[in-house]
Design a protein around this motif. Structure first.
Motif, PDB file in Angstrom:
ATOM      1  N   PRO A 125       0.813  -1.226   0.000  1.00  0.00           N
ATOM      2  CA  PRO A 125       0.000   0.000   0.000  1.00  0.00           C
ATOM      3  C   PRO A 125       0.839   1.266   0.000  1.00  0.00           C
ATOM      4  O   PRO A 125       1.866   1.359   0.669  1.00  0.00           O
ATOM      5  N   SER A 126       0.371   2.231  -0.772  1.00  0.00           N
ATOM      6  CA  SER A 126       0.992   3.550  -0.856  1.00  0.00           C
ATOM      7  C   SER A 126      -0.002   4.459  -1.561  1.00  0.00           C
ATOM      8  O   SER A 126      -0.983   3.980  -2.149  1.00  0.00           O
ATOM      9  N   PRO A 127       0.189   5.764  -1.526  1.00  0.00           N
ATOM     10  CA  PRO A 127      -0.719   6.657  -2.267  1.00  0.00           C
ATOM     11  C   PRO A 127      -0.781   6.322  -3.756  1.00  0.00           C
ATOM     12  O   PRO A 127      -1.851   6.392  -4.370  1.00  0.00           O
ATOM     13  N   GLU A 128       0.353   5.949  -4.348  1.00  0.00           N
ATOM     14  CA  GLU A 128       0.373   5.585  -5.766  1.00  0.00           C
ATOM     15  C   GLU A 128      -0.468   4.333  -6.015  1.00  0.00           C
ATOM     16  O   GLU A 128      -1.247   4.262  -6.977  1.00  0.00           O
ATOM     17  N   VAL A 129      -0.327   3.348  -5.139  1.00  0.00           N
ATOM     18  CA  VAL A 129      -1.081   2.101  -5.281  1.00  0.00           C
ATOM     19  C   VAL A 129      -2.571   2.358  -5.092  1.00  0.00           C
ATOM     20  O   VAL A 129      -3.409   1.855  -5.853  1.00  0.00           O
ATOM     21  N   ASP A 130      -2.924   3.150  -4.084  1.00  0.00           N
ATOM     22  CA  ASP A 130      -4.340   3.449  -3.845  1.00  0.00           C
ATOM     23  C   ASP A 130      -4.970   4.182  -5.028  1.00  0.00           C
ATOM     24  O   ASP A 130      -6.136   3.943  -5.374  1.00  0.00           O
ATOM     25  N   LYS A 131      -4.210   5.063  -5.658  1.00  0.00           N
ATOM     26  CA  LYS A 131      -4.729   5.796  -6.812  1.00  0.00           C
ATOM     27  C   LYS A 131      -5.055   4.839  -7.957  1.00  0.00           C
ATOM     28  O   LYS A 131      -6.091   4.977  -8.628  1.00  0.00           O
ATOM     29  N   ALA A 132      -4.174   3.862  -8.172  1.00  0.00           N
ATOM     30  CA  ALA A 132      -4.409   2.885  -9.239  1.00  0.00           C
ATOM     31  C   ALA A 132      -5.628   2.029  -8.930  1.00  0.00           C
ATOM     32  O   ALA A 132      -6.461   1.763  -9.807  1.00  0.00           O
ATOM     33  N   TRP A 133      -5.758   1.590  -7.673  1.00  0.00           N
ATOM     34  CA  TRP A 133      -6.913   0.775  -7.290  1.00  0.00           C
ATOM     35  C   TRP A 133      -8.204   1.582  -7.327  1.00  0.00           C
ATOM     36  O   TRP A 133      -9.259   1.062  -7.702  1.00  0.00           O
ATOM     37  N   ASP A 134      -8.139   2.844  -6.928  1.00  0.00           N
ATOM     38  CA  ASP A 134      -9.341   3.684  -6.955  1.00  0.00           C
ATOM     39  C   ASP A 134      -9.898   3.800  -8.371  1.00  0.00           C
ATOM     40  O   ASP A 134     -11.117   3.842  -8.568  1.00  0.00           O
ATOM     41  N   ARG A 135      -9.009   3.853  -9.349  1.00  0.00           N
ATOM     42  CA  ARG A 135      -9.477   4.000 -10.728  1.00  0.00           C
ATOM     43  C   ARG A 135     -10.210   2.749 -11.209  1.00  0.00           C
ATOM     44  O   ARG A 135     -11.278   2.849 -11.812  1.00  0.00           O
ATOM     45  N   ILE A 136      -9.665   1.571 -10.941  1.00  0.00           N
ATOM     46  CA  ILE A 136     -10.279   0.352 -11.482  1.00  0.00           C
ATOM     47  C   ILE A 136     -11.419  -0.165 -10.614  1.00  0.00           C
ATOM     48  O   ILE A 136     -12.078  -1.134 -10.987  1.00  0.00           O
ATOM     49  N   CYS A 184     -14.733  -5.620  -4.781  1.00  0.00           N
ATOM     50  CA  CYS A 184     -14.664  -6.671  -3.764  1.00  0.00           C
ATOM     51  C   CYS A 184     -13.220  -7.082  -3.494  1.00  0.00           C
ATOM     52  O   CYS A 184     -12.813  -7.273  -2.344  1.00  0.00           O
ATOM     53  N   LEU A 185     -12.442  -7.219  -4.551  1.00  0.00           N
ATOM     54  CA  LEU A 185     -11.040  -7.603  -4.378  1.00  0.00           C
ATOM     55  C   LEU A 185     -10.284  -6.539  -3.594  1.00  0.00           C
ATOM     56  O   LEU A 185      -9.434  -6.849  -2.752  1.00  0.00           O
ATOM     57  N   ASN A 186     -10.608  -5.284  -3.825  1.00  0.00           N
ATOM     58  CA  ASN A 186      -9.938  -4.195  -3.116  1.00  0.00           C
ATOM     59  C   ASN A 186     -10.283  -4.204  -1.628  1.00  0.00           C
ATOM     60  O   ASN A 186      -9.441  -3.880  -0.782  1.00  0.00           O
ATOM     61  N   MET A 187     -11.514  -4.574  -1.298  1.00  0.00           N
ATOM     62  CA  MET A 187     -11.890  -4.676   0.117  1.00  0.00           C
ATOM     63  C   MET A 187     -11.075  -5.761   0.816  1.00  0.00           C
ATOM     64  O   MET A 187     -10.595  -5.577   1.939  1.00  0.00           O
ATOM     65  N   LEU A 188     -10.904  -6.903   0.158  1.00  0.00           N
ATOM     66  CA  LEU A 188     -10.093  -7.974   0.736  1.00  0.00           C
ATOM     67  C   LEU A 188      -8.635  -7.538   0.860  1.00  0.00           C
ATOM     68  O   LEU A 188      -7.957  -7.865   1.843  1.00  0.00           O
ATOM     69  N   ARG A 189      -8.146  -6.811  -0.133  1.00  0.00           N
ATOM     70  CA  ARG A 189      -6.761  -6.329  -0.098  1.00  0.00           C
ATOM     71  C   ARG A 189      -6.538  -5.396   1.085  1.00  0.00           C
ATOM     72  O   ARG A 189      -5.552  -5.524   1.821  1.00  0.00           O
ATOM     73  N   LYS A 190      -7.442  -4.455   1.290  1.00  0.00           N
ATOM     74  CA  LYS A 190      -7.282  -3.505   2.395  1.00  0.00           C
ATOM     75  C   LYS A 190      -7.352  -4.204   3.745  1.00  0.00           C
ATOM     76  O   LYS A 190      -6.667  -3.803   4.698  1.00  0.00           O
TER      77      LYS A 190
END
Length: 339
Positions: A125-136, A184-190
């Motif tokens: 996790p990082s701001p860069e990673v969160d930005k990429a996940w937020d988009r998809i 859903c995948l992002n929720m599991l990741r977080k």
């Protein structure tokens, strides 16, 4: 008796060649044919030109026919690929807008380290990673017509409409399933990185669907989609230098849809309302029974908590079986007052 008369040819002695020669003297008699061998043609000059013209016409026509056949074949192949892909899926209005097809992609799914140039989606996790996940994982909807809603097997009278003053009449919200899956995948990741994201469960304590139940919903959603596609590519094991025993080579060749094209199309086609969301739309809507869909049978506590946290006033008919019987929020208040 017939006598043939022979004409006597007269030969004139040619003058001696002069040492001095001009350009005109050196110019060939027929500059067009100089140095070029032309086979004898047993036809007149007019016939020769006609034959050449016919050959040129035939060549041009043949080339155009072959070009046309190639274009038709390529177009038919693309249409066939699109038809096969469309027919192998459930109805989706997305096929009416973009050409979705599958192409072979080879990828190495083995473990990655930072010096192996991993994908942004494989990083910590990082701001860069969160930005990429937020988009998809963006859950903005695409507009649907009433006819498209019916083809999805739904009644437009029960589907949430988009605001008329922003998008016109007869426009409905539709969510593309892939973005529900990435959500859903992002929720599991977080949930796997509480040291970075904190207590995610506590942040969602007022959601009508409790966080643990939401994770179970997401886990099963992803599992079902994985089993639905059921990839049957085969992997093999190797003996790698410095690694004990057999290790699997996870690299495989898959036929994949172009997610990037779908994402970019969705971002350009989606609708985002400016008006705040409310309990009811600005048009009449037939309410559905949530039993077994939004709420489990017989368990309804938590809905009023969610309404309180969102400052939404519920207007639930008293005769509905799924009406919450007691609010957790009010129950906790009574306990605190009793203490």
């Amino acid at each position: 008796m017939v006598f043939l008369k022979w004409s006597r040819k007269r030969y004139q002695e040619l003058p001696a060649r002069s040492d001095s020669s001009s350009d005109e003297e050196r110019q060939p008699l027929d500059s067009k044919n100089s140095g070029e061998f032309r086979p004898p043609c047993y036809c007149s000059e007019g016939q020769n030109n006609s034959l050449t013209g016919r050959l040129s016409t035939f060549t041009i026509v043949t080339a155009n026919v072959l070009l046309f056949i190639s274009a038709v074949t390529l177009g038919f192949t693309n249409r066939t690929d699109r038809y096969i892909e469309k027919e192998s899926s459930s109805y989706s209005p997305v096929y009416d807008h973009i050409h979705i097809y599958k192409s072979e992609v080879r990828h190495n799914f083995s473990n990655y380290w930072d010096d192996n140039n991993p994908s942004v989606f494989q990083k910590y996790p990082s701001p860069e990673v969160d930005k990429a996940w937020d988009r998809i994982t963006d859950l903005q909807s695409i507009p649907l017509t009433a006819d498209q809603v019916r083809q999805l097997g739904k009644d437009p009278a029960t589907v949430w409409p988009a605001p008329k003053d922003e998008f016109g009449e007869g426009v409905y919200y539709g969510l593309i399933d892939i973005f529900h899956q990435t959500h859903c995948l992002n929720m599991l990741r977080k949930s796997a990185f509480p040291e970075y994201y904190g207590d995610v469960k506590k942040k969602h304590k007022h959601d009508p669907l409790k966080y643990n139940e939401h994770l179970l919903h997401c886990t099963y959603t992803l599992l079902f989609n994985i089993m639905c596609h059921a990839d049957v590519e085969v992997m093999v094991g190797h003996k790698f230098k410095g690694w004990p025993g057999m290790q699997m080579d996870f690299a495989s060749t898959k036929k994949c849809r172009n997610f990037q094209e779908i994402l970019e199309w969705k971002e350009g086609f989606q609708i985002v309302q400016s008006a705040p969301w409310s309990e009811y739309p600005d048009q009449q809507i037939v309410e559905m029974d949530p039993e077994g869909i939004l709420t489990p049978y017989g368990v309804h506590l938590g809905l009023e908590d969610f309404a309180d946290s969102e400052d939404v006033e519920l207007s639930i008919p008293s005769d509905l079986a799924w009406q919450p019987k007691e609010s957790h929020h009010k129950h906790e208040s009574h306990i605190q007052e009793g203490d």
